[in-house]
Scaffold this motif. Structure first.
Motif, PDB file in Angstrom:
ATOM      1  N   GLN A   1       0.725  -0.998   0.022  1.00 54.08           N
ATOM      2  CA  GLN A   1      -0.092  -0.031   0.140  1.00 54.08           C
ATOM      3  C   GLN A   1       0.850   1.194  -0.049  1.00 54.08           C
ATOM      4  N   ALA A   2       1.981   1.256   0.769  1.00 54.06           N
ATOM      5  CA  ALA A   2       2.719   2.500   0.887  1.00 54.06           C
ATOM      6  C   ALA A   2       3.716   2.624  -0.566  1.00 54.06           C
ATOM      7  N   ALA A   3       4.130   1.350  -1.185  1.00 60.97           N
ATOM      8  CA  ALA A   3       4.609   1.522  -2.375  1.00 60.97           C
ATOM      9  C   ALA A   3       3.921   1.809  -3.576  1.00 60.97           C
ATOM     10  N   LEU A   4       2.994   1.084  -3.754  1.00 63.24           N
ATOM     11  CA  LEU A   4       2.088   1.450  -5.131  1.00 63.24           C
ATOM     12  C   LEU A   4       1.101   2.391  -4.737  1.00 63.24           C
ATOM     13  N   GLY A   5       0.473   2.800  -3.235  1.00 61.91           N
ATOM     14  CA  GLY A   5      -0.554   3.778  -3.065  1.00 61.91           C
ATOM     15  C   GLY A   5      -1.811   2.929  -3.312  1.00 61.91           C
TER      16      GLY A   5
ATOM     17  N   PRO B   1      -0.799   8.102  -1.667  1.00 63.54           N
ATOM     18  CA  PRO B   1      -0.032   8.179  -2.983  1.00 63.54           C
ATOM     19  C   PRO B   1       0.942   7.076  -2.799  1.00 63.54           C
ATOM     20  N   HIS B   2       1.404   6.747  -4.172  1.00 67.33           N
ATOM     21  CA  HIS B   2       2.587   5.791  -3.995  1.00 67.33           C
ATOM     22  C   HIS B   2       3.806   6.209  -3.613  1.00 67.33           C
TER      23      HIS B   2
ATOM     24  N   ALA C   1       1.187   8.086   8.655  1.00 71.73           N
ATOM     25  CA  ALA C   1       1.430   6.797   8.209  1.00 71.73           C
ATOM     26  C   ALA C   1       2.413   6.082   9.141  1.00 71.73           C
ATOM     27  N   ARG C   2       2.014   4.785   9.362  1.00 67.17           N
ATOM     28  CA  ARG C   2       2.832   3.855   9.874  1.00 67.17           C
ATOM     29  C   ARG C   2       3.054   2.573   8.945  1.00 67.17           C
ATOM     30  N   ILE C   3       4.332   2.170   8.513  1.00 65.54           N
ATOM     31  CA  ILE C   3       4.390   1.322   7.369  1.00 65.54           C
ATOM     32  C   ILE C   3       4.620   0.121   8.426  1.00 65.54           C
TER      33      ILE C   3
END
Length: 373
Positions: free
Chosen positions: A275-279, A297-298, A328-330
């Motif tokens: 989700q974080a990489a691709l958005g 966003p990506h 945001a928390r990855i």
């Protein structure tokens, strides 16, 4: 014997005005007053000199005779001597200064009514309650007027009687040397009356302790530590006096999702690696209930803040609302299936083949290091 130069005694010029003489006398009288210099004979003598000087210079006829003939002229029948100062009503001389100094001076009346004490209570509430504004129950103990005696403190049908110490005046007179003053009667507390048969329920106080529950209106958007005042909800007054006030301080219970920063709310949203990489499109909770959409966003980095306007707390006294800040928390997976591990390894090789060269720190603490540790 007192100094014969009364102007020098008061420290004023011979042409001093009546107001200058009065001001000088007040200042010196307070400085050398016997109650402020107990046991000091010099101060007592000085205080008497000051009184004699003022007794002459404050009276136009005596001052005229003194200016013409000196102190001897007053002794020859032109004046009444100094006994008048010792027996004078010093409240007229000192005014408000001695009224404060003697807690009411010689003219104090009865102190029949007295305001009740203020009370403080701490109320805990939820963030949702603060968002909408609610009535919260507040349970506490306070003193209330005794129902049995109606607040008089006396056993029913007995009443009160005049205080024998002050004879109903509420104040008693004291003398020190040539100076007299009064203060609140120690036996009746300034009431002028005493209770012969105390009420059994309140033991003569006129008040009893009771536990009460009030529902206090808390406005929407109230902040942490805010104090609400409820007039007259404190301890009951004495002898018909007004009740004190109740002060309710607001604290908040821990919320499982939101942090608060003034009118803004902060929510931490967990995102998967993809989700974080691709958005992606996600939904986040809002304080009034339900969800609000958020476009991620990506390439979103850990800790990035997104703002959703108007989804925070209401501002007290206004219609405007704060914002919802989404942090945001990855979320790095802690366990991988063989296939997932294979895919991450392939992804890592593709990054390196395309020239991605993380620095030494990134390699040591980076994304893939966390995955494969």
């Amino acid at each position: 014997m007192a100094s014969q130069d009364y102007y020098r005694t008061l420290g004023v010029a011979r042409n001093a005005s009546d107001e200058e003489i009065k001001t000088a006398f007040r200042k010196l009288a307070l400085k050398y007053h016997p109650d402020r210099n107990q046991g000091n004979k010099e101060s007592e003598a000085r205080f008497k000199e000051i009184g004699e000087a003022y007794e002459v210079l404050s009276k136009p006829d005596k001052r005229r005779i003194y200016d013409q003939f000196g102190a001897e002229g007053l002794k020859g029948g032109g004046g009444q001597g100094f006994g008048g100062f010792q027996n004078a009503d010093l409240g007229d001389i000192f005014g408000d200064i001695f009224d404060n100094f003697f807690q009411g001076g010689g003219g104090g009346g009865r102190q029949r009514s007295r305001r009740g004490a203020d009370l403080k209570y701490t109320a805990e509430m939820t963030l949702e309650e603060a968002f909408s504004g609610v009535k919260i129950p507040v349970s506490f103990e306070r003193s209330e007027v005794c129902d049995t005696c109606g607040g008089t403190g006396a056993k029913p049908k007995t009443g009160t009687k005049k205080c024998s110490t002050c004879r109903g005046a509420g104040r008693v007179q004291y003398s020190q040397g040539f100076f007299s003053f009064s203060q609140t009667c120690p036996d009746c507390g300034g009431q002028g009356e005493v209770i012969s048969s105390p009420c059994r329920d309140c033991e003569g106080s006129g008040k009893v302790r009771k536990k009460v529950t009030l529902h206090i209106k808390v406005p929407a958007g109230v902040g942490e530590g805010a104090t609400l005042r409820v007039a007259g909800a404190g301890d009951a007054g004495s002898r018909g006096g007004p009740g004190g006030d109740l002060y309710v301080q607001i604290t908040f219970k821990h919320h499982p999702h939101f942090e608060r920063d003034g009118a803004d709310l902060i929510y931490t949203c967990g995102l998967s690696v993809d989700q974080a990489a691709l958005g992606s499109s996600v939904e986040v909770p809002v304080i009034e209930g339900g969800k609000a959409p958020l476009e991620v966003p990506h390439g979103t980095q850990h800790g990035k803040l997104f703002r959703i306007a108007g989804k925070g707390m209401p501002e007290p006294g206004g219609r405007k609302r704060g914002d919802l800040l989404v942090r945001a928390r990855i979320d790095i997976p802690t366990e991988l299936t063989p296939r997932q591990k294979e895919l991450f390894e392939e992804l890592g090789r593709s990054f390196r083949e395309e020239g991605h060269r993380p620095d030494e720190r990134e390699q040591e603490n980076g994304f893939f290091k966390k995955i494969f540790k």
